[in-house]
Design a protein around this motif. Structure first.
Motif, PDB file in Angstrom:
ATOM      1  N   ASN A  87      37.668  34.849  47.072  1.00 35.03           N
ATOM      2  CA  ASN A  87      38.499  33.502  46.405  1.00 35.03           C
ATOM      3  C   ASN A  87      37.511  32.271  46.448  1.00 35.03           C
ATOM      4  N   ASN A  88      36.120  32.406  47.207  1.00 36.67           N
ATOM      5  CA  ASN A  88      35.198  31.356  47.067  1.00 36.67           C
ATOM      6  C   ASN A  88      34.064  31.570  46.105  1.00 36.67           C
ATOM      7  N   SER A  89      34.335  30.874  44.808  1.00 41.45           N
ATOM      8  CA  SER A  89      33.234  31.198  43.675  1.00 41.45           C
ATOM      9  C   SER A  89      31.785  30.855  44.115  1.00 41.45           C
ATOM     10  N   GLU A  90      31.550  29.724  44.748  1.00 37.44           N
ATOM     11  CA  GLU A  90      30.272  29.375  45.036  1.00 37.44           C
ATOM     12  C   GLU A  90      29.316  30.618  45.944  1.00 37.44           C
ATOM     13  N   LEU A  91      30.353  31.208  46.903  1.00 34.20           N
ATOM     14  CA  LEU A  91      29.623  32.274  47.572  1.00 34.20           C
ATOM     15  C   LEU A  91      29.586  33.490  46.898  1.00 34.20           C
TER      16      LEU A  91
END
Length: 136
Positions: free
Chosen positions: A105-109
């Motif tokens: 759910n963390n698009s940056e990661l």
């Protein structure tokens, strides 16, 4: 084998010694080998919020350092006290399930991650998972 040194070889040797020229290091000139770096992180005993912050920093640092494979040890949740709290999910409160969900759910990661999979028995089995990072 000839034990005598020729005059030509002596001259070449003396020229080399007087020249102060360094020999190239042939070990450095070899093609760079593809060593895939691996790092591991043990999250036993961390709260969910602490673990999320730790793993986020760990992934960012590993990506910067061009590490290919991460081994994340969460444990199986066997000693978790979540079963005693009726307001906490027995599955989703456990790091084993929550950390991969947090990452997905963390698009940056996820821009840095190519794959997440369960670890082999040697690396922790069901109590661990792999994160494979993309090339920088």
């Amino acid at each position: 084998m000839n034990s005598k040194i020729s005059e030509k070889d002596k001259k070449t040797w003396n020229d080399f010694l007087s020249n102060n020229q360094k020999l190239p290091n042939k070990d450095n000139s070899q093609a760079e080998t593809k060593v895939k770096k691996t790092r591991s992180l043990d999250l036993h005993g961390e709260t969910l919020d602490e673990a999320n912050q730790i793993i986020e920093n760990f992934i960012k640092k590993s990506y910067q350092d061009k590490v290919h494979k991460l081994i994340i040890v969460t444990g199986k949740g066997l000693h978790s006290k979540n079963e005693k709290d009726p307001y906490v999910s027995k599955d989703l409160g456990i790091l084993k399930y929550s950390i991969p969900d947090f990452l997905k759910n963390n698009s940056e990661l996820m821009k840095m991650i190519s794959n997440i999979s369960e670890a082999s028995i040697a690396d922790g089995g069901a109590g661990a998972f792999y994160i494979f990072l993309k090339k920088k």
